[in-house]
Design a protein around this motif. Structure first.
Motif, PDB file in Angstrom:
ATOM      1  N   ARG A 173      56.504  43.716  23.240  1.00 45.47           N
ATOM      2  CA  ARG A 173      55.657  42.508  23.273  1.00 45.47           C
ATOM      3  C   ARG A 173      54.548  42.703  22.251  1.00 45.47           C
ATOM      4  N   PRO A 246      47.877  42.820  27.573  1.00 46.80           N
ATOM      5  CA  PRO A 246      47.818  41.782  28.623  1.00 46.80           C
ATOM      6  C   PRO A 246      46.364  41.477  28.983  1.00 46.80           C
ATOM      7  N   SER A 249      42.490  37.426  33.471  1.00 42.65           N
ATOM      8  CA  SER A 249      42.524  35.987  33.653  1.00 42.65           C
ATOM      9  C   SER A 249      41.329  35.503  34.444  1.00 42.65           C
ATOM     10  N   GLY A 252      43.192  31.595  36.892  1.00 36.39           N
ATOM     11  CA  GLY A 252      44.603  31.451  36.601  1.00 36.39           C
ATOM     12  C   GLY A 252      44.940  31.301  35.132  1.00 36.39           C
ATOM     13  N   ARG A 253      43.961  31.428  34.267  1.00 36.32           N
ATOM     14  CA  ARG A 253      44.214  31.282  32.831  1.00 36.32           C
ATOM     15  C   ARG A 253      43.820  32.562  32.105  1.00 36.32           C
ATOM     16  N   ARG A 335      38.609  46.308  33.229  1.00 34.81           N
ATOM     17  CA  ARG A 335      37.873  47.566  33.110  1.00 34.81           C
ATOM     18  C   ARG A 335      37.765  48.022  31.659  1.00 34.81           C
ATOM     19  N   ARG A 336      38.685  47.525  30.826  1.00 41.97           N
ATOM     20  CA  ARG A 336      38.660  47.912  29.424  1.00 41.97           C
ATOM     21  C   ARG A 336      38.807  46.687  28.545  1.00 41.97           C
ATOM     22  N   PHE A 338      39.500  45.353  24.300  1.00 41.70           N
ATOM     23  CA  PHE A 338      39.965  45.705  22.961  1.00 41.70           C
ATOM     24  C   PHE A 338      39.518  44.621  21.986  1.00 41.70           C
TER      25      PHE A 338
ATOM     26  N   GLY B   4      49.202  32.909  36.618  1.00 44.60           N
ATOM     27  CA  GLY B   4      48.037  33.292  35.833  1.00 44.60           C
ATOM     28  C   GLY B   4      47.114  34.264  36.522  1.00 44.60           C
ATOM     29  N   GLU B   5      47.299  34.436  37.802  1.00 45.52           N
ATOM     30  CA  GLU B   5      46.323  35.238  38.524  1.00 45.52           C
ATOM     31  C   GLU B   5      46.981  36.242  39.459  1.00 45.52           C
ATOM     32  N   HIS B   6      46.421  37.404  39.519  1.00 49.72           N
ATOM     33  CA  HIS B   6      46.908  38.391  40.476  1.00 49.72           C
ATOM     34  C   HIS B   6      46.516  37.978  41.895  1.00 49.72           C
ATOM     35  N   PHE B  16      42.340  45.423  45.826  1.00 52.10           N
ATOM     36  CA  PHE B  16      41.550  46.385  45.048  1.00 52.10           C
ATOM     37  C   PHE B  16      42.512  47.224  44.217  1.00 52.10           C
ATOM     38  N   THR B  17      42.308  47.220  42.909  1.00 52.95           N
ATOM     39  CA  THR B  17      43.195  47.968  42.027  1.00 52.95           C
ATOM     40  C   THR B  17      42.795  49.437  42.001  1.00 52.95           C
ATOM     41  N   PHE B  18      43.735  50.286  42.365  1.00 52.76           N
ATOM     42  CA  PHE B  18      43.475  51.721  42.328  1.00 52.76           C
ATOM     43  C   PHE B  18      43.189  52.121  40.871  1.00 52.76           C
ATOM     44  N   PRO B  19      42.087  52.872  40.629  1.00 52.56           N
ATOM     45  CA  PRO B  19      41.699  53.176  39.249  1.00 52.56           C
ATOM     46  C   PRO B  19      42.793  53.904  38.472  1.00 52.56           C
ATOM     47  N   VAL B  42      50.415  50.602  32.404  1.00 55.65           N
ATOM     48  CA  VAL B  42      49.673  49.472  31.868  1.00 55.65           C
ATOM     49  C   VAL B  42      49.112  49.843  30.507  1.00 55.65           C
ATOM     50  N   TYR B  43      48.661  48.819  29.795  1.00 57.37           N
ATOM     51  CA  TYR B  43      48.238  49.031  28.426  1.00 57.37           C
ATOM     52  C   TYR B  43      47.138  50.085  28.325  1.00 57.37           C
ATOM     53  N   GLY B  44      47.342  51.043  27.479  1.00 55.27           N
ATOM     54  CA  GLY B  44      46.315  52.039  27.205  1.00 55.27           C
ATOM     55  C   GLY B  44      46.213  53.119  28.266  1.00 55.27           C
ATOM     56  N   ALA B  45      47.027  53.047  29.325  1.00 56.93           N
ATOM     57  CA  ALA B  45      47.019  54.079  30.369  1.00 56.93           C
ATOM     58  C   ALA B  45      48.463  54.259  30.809  1.00 56.93           C
ATOM     59  N   GLU B 110      51.323  39.823  31.499  1.00 61.82           N
ATOM     60  CA  GLU B 110      52.030  41.098  31.613  1.00 61.82           C
ATOM     61  C   GLU B 110      53.538  40.906  31.502  1.00 61.82           C
TER      62      GLU B 110
END
Lengths: 393, 319
Positions: A173, A246, A249, A252-253, A335-336, A338, B4-6, B16-19, B42-45, B110
């Motif tokens: 991707r 990725p 959002s 939802g966007r 959290r990050r 780019f 579009g949303e988790h 809660f997303t585990f770090p 995931v990207y970068g990890a 994703e």
């Protein structure tokens, strides 16, 4: 062509003045020029001298008085200038960006004298996404992976090369971007999976004659032959490939940020959100909620000040340019982040006022730039090191 | 439209997303206070899922974990989460309090919903007999081997195309505790190859004695689904009927109105529809007056008409 034929500043000899004076190289009818003019006037200064790109290109240069601050603005949205820069007779045509780049960067070097607020070398890097990526990467600014970064990066001659690089770098991707494009022109967001599945999202459409046009409608291509045709047509102008980060959002966007950095300081920010991978406002993107982003970043355990810090670090790679617009891609977990692009002319955000604590509260992006010039030591250019002033709250 | 949303919550617990790898895990929420989302690759990890799972088990007392969300697993567009399912099955004794599980919480950025690869989810359900809530997103490769599960109260399958095998597998399962069934049937373009007749075991309600909420939605054959529901025995025990997100036209809505009375429902959800105002008004007259909450929001249901008169209508979530 002799210097005498070049555009000369009026009143070079005048000495009596109360403050700095500005000139702006731009397209006089464009709102960018009027917004900057308004900002200069609002600071109590005489209106800037407007030097038209068309005149600069026809006269092969322009001269500026030693004490004139010279703002360089976008040559875009003017058919004649577009024709002079890339021989384009149809402004929607995508091709010709390599020619545009050669002529534009050459024209920058014909702006003689004055105190430039943008540096030709900085702009040359900013308008080459491969070069820009390498500059950012070597400065430790987080950027998406790219196999085409810098002078030693892979060169892409067509879709077959893209496919090969995707395989080699395990990059199913990615974004395919014209090296010298702007405003999502010619950009494709490409997704692939096993079994030959492919989808490309882009504003490019192919005309009956095979010519590529930008449209205001985002299209999806599912046939690899269509994607290949477009990419093959784009490739002669140079292509830059980046892994698809990725994005986070909001409501939802998919969301990204445009952060304007003036004299080293992140002063303005907007959130852009979209249902598709392209967030540009003219392609159906819309303004998101900046406070919501700050909350999301904080809730994810990250710091908003770090987000702005990434943008300021990116801008510091172009220290002789007063203002850049950084496109920041927050990754899905907030959290990050780019840096997707750094735009030399990324300050067109009418009426948007500065971030709290940025020093540009109450000022638009143009007002912030005028204020930064007034703040600087007399006669100095924009040179700004990384991390000036205090940290963001 | 796309995803579009988790998930922001599961089983009433905030997600809660585990770090990720390298991030501190010393100030995590209480194990039973959140729905833990595990992302890998995931990207970068670029961490392998097994490593993410091992870090999670080391950092969190899984004896107290009540809800788990499986997010990204890297290359979800090419690879089914087989390894994840196996690891979860193997770890079942370490999760005695687990009551809710969702597999495939990926958004468009994703992996588009119809690109997400899945596999048979029955082994997971069999390994966790106390599970009360199970959800899955993505229909490619999804299977549901018929089973008996005595605790499951809520079952959700979000897809752009639900394979007929899943529809039949759920229909053939004994789910005595199931209160809420939510199936996104999707379109044949993305593998949704069931027909209305395949829904019969579900619509009979024979194996779903406690069903109160039924959603058969996001369907290209929404009219046929509505017609089948109109005469379905299960409807009389429902509180909520959801036929939203699909290609519902006047034909399906009229069939629905001509069937058994729906006035006992608390809610009828028909949002994202292609109904004429006349038929929408008939629904309001019949049901709103009887105290049913009806959602008739057209949302982003837009028709495309070609020059030759062909009309294209779309489900809410396709590719």
């Amino acid at each position: 062509m002799t210097a005498s034929a070049a555009v000369r500043p009026a009143g070079t000899a005048s000495s009596a003045r109360t403050g700095p004076r500005f000139a702006v190289v731009g397209n006089p009818e464009n709102r960018r020029v009027s917004l900057f003019t308004e900002a200069v006037r609002a600071a109590g200064l005489p209106a800037p001298r407007v030097v038209a790109w068309a005149d600069v290109l026809r006269a092969r240069g322009a001269d500026f008085a030693a004490d004139e601050f010279v703002r360089v603005d976008s040559p875009g949205e003017n058919p004649e200038v577009d024709r002079l820069l890339r021989d384009a007779t149809d402004p929607t045509r995508v091709e010709g960006s390599a020619r545009w780049y050669t002529r534009f960067t050459a024209a920058l070097r014909t702006l003689r004298g004055g105190i430039p607020l943008a540096d030709p070398d900085d702009l040359a890097a900013l308008f080459d996404k491969r070069a820009c990526h390498a500059v950012l990467d070597s400065a430790g600014v987080p950027v998406p992976d790219s196999p085409t970064s810098g002078p030693h990066g892979a060169r892409v001659h067509g879709w077959d090369d893209v496919r090969a690089l995707m395989r080699e770098h395990r990059m199913p991707r990615l974004f395919v971007k014209p090296a010298h494009g702007s405003s999502a022109s010619g950009v494709l967001a490409v997704e692939t999976a096993g079994g030959g599945r492919i989808r490309a999202t882009t504003s490019v459409e192919t005309g009956p004659d095979g010519a590529l046009h930008n449209s205001l409608r985002v299209r999806r291509y599912h046939d690899e032959r269509d994607v290949a045709r477009i990419v093959d047509a784009l490739a002669p102008d140079g292509l830059h490939l980046e892994r698809w980060v990725p994005k986070a959002s909001q409501a939802g966007r998919a969301a990204d940020l445009r952060v304007v950095v003036v004299a080293g300081r992140a002063t303005h920010a907007v959130v852009r959100t979209s249902r598709g991978p392209l967030t540009n406002l003219h392609l159906g993107g819309s303004r998101g909620d900046l406070d919501g982003v700050r909350r999301a970043v904080t809730a994810a355990g990250a710091r908003w000040s770090d987000v702005l810090d990434v943008c300021e670090r990116a801008a510091s790679c172009f220290p002789r340019t007063l203002c850049v617009g950084v496109d920041l891609l927050p990754a899905v977990d907030w959290r990050r982040s780019f840096v997707g692009e750094v735009n030399a002319f990324g300050d067109l955000l009418p009426r948007l006022t500065g971030l709290p604590g940025s020093g540009a509260e109450g000022l638009d992006t143009y007002g912030a730039q005028v204020a930064a010039v007034l703040r600087a030591p007399a006669g100095s250019g924009p040179r700004h090191p990384y991390r000036t002033g205090t940290a963001h709250a | 439209m796309t995803i579009g949303e988790h998930l922001d919550a599961l089983h009433g617990l905030p997600a809660f997303t585990f770090p990720g790898p390298g991030a501190p895990t010393d100030r995590l929420p209480e194990p039973d206070s959140v729905a833990w989302r595990l992302n890998s690759g995931v990207y970068g990890a670029d961490e392998a899922w097994a490593d993410t799972f091992a870090r999670f088990r080391a950092a969190v007392d899984t004896n107290r974990v009540r809800a788990l969300i499986i997010g990204a697993w890297g290359d979800a567009y090419d690879r089914a989460p087989t390894e994840i399912f196996e690891a979860l099955v193997e770890a079942r004794d370490a999760f005695p309090a687990l009551r809710a599980l969702f597999v495939g919480d990926l958004v468009m950025e994703e992996c588009e919903i119809s690109w997400i690869h899945q596999t048979d989810v029955a082994p997971l359900l069999n390994a966790y007999p106390a599970l009360e809530e199970f959800g899955v997103r993505g229909g490619t490769g999804l299977e549901f081997t018929a089973l008996r599960h005595g605790a499951l109260r809520r079952l959700v399958a979000e897809t752009g195309g639900l394979p007929v095998g899943v529809v039949r597998g759920i229909g053939a399962s004994d789910l005595p505790a199931l209160e809420h069934l939510d199936l996104w049937l999707g379109t044949p373009d993305y593998g949704g190859d069931s027909e209305a007749a395949d829904l019969e075991p579900i619509l009979s309600g024979a194996r779903l004695p406690r069903l109160r909420q039924l959603a058969l939605r996001n369907s290209e054959m929404q009219d046929a689904v509505a017609a089948a529901v109109a005469a379905a025995p299960v409807v009389e025990r429902l509180e909520v009927l959801d036929l939203s997100m699909g290609v519902l036209t006047d034909e399906g809505a009229v069939a629905l109105l001509s069937g058994q009375p729906l006035t006992h429902l608390k809610k009828l959800d028909l949002h994202h529809n292609y109904l004429s105002e006349a038929v929408a008004e008939r629904i309001r007259q019949t049901l709103v007056a009887a105290g049913v909450e009806v959602d008739l929001d057209r949302d982003d249901a837009d028709e495309d008409t070609e020059d030759d008169g062909t009309v294209w209508r779309y489900v809410a979530v396709g590719e």
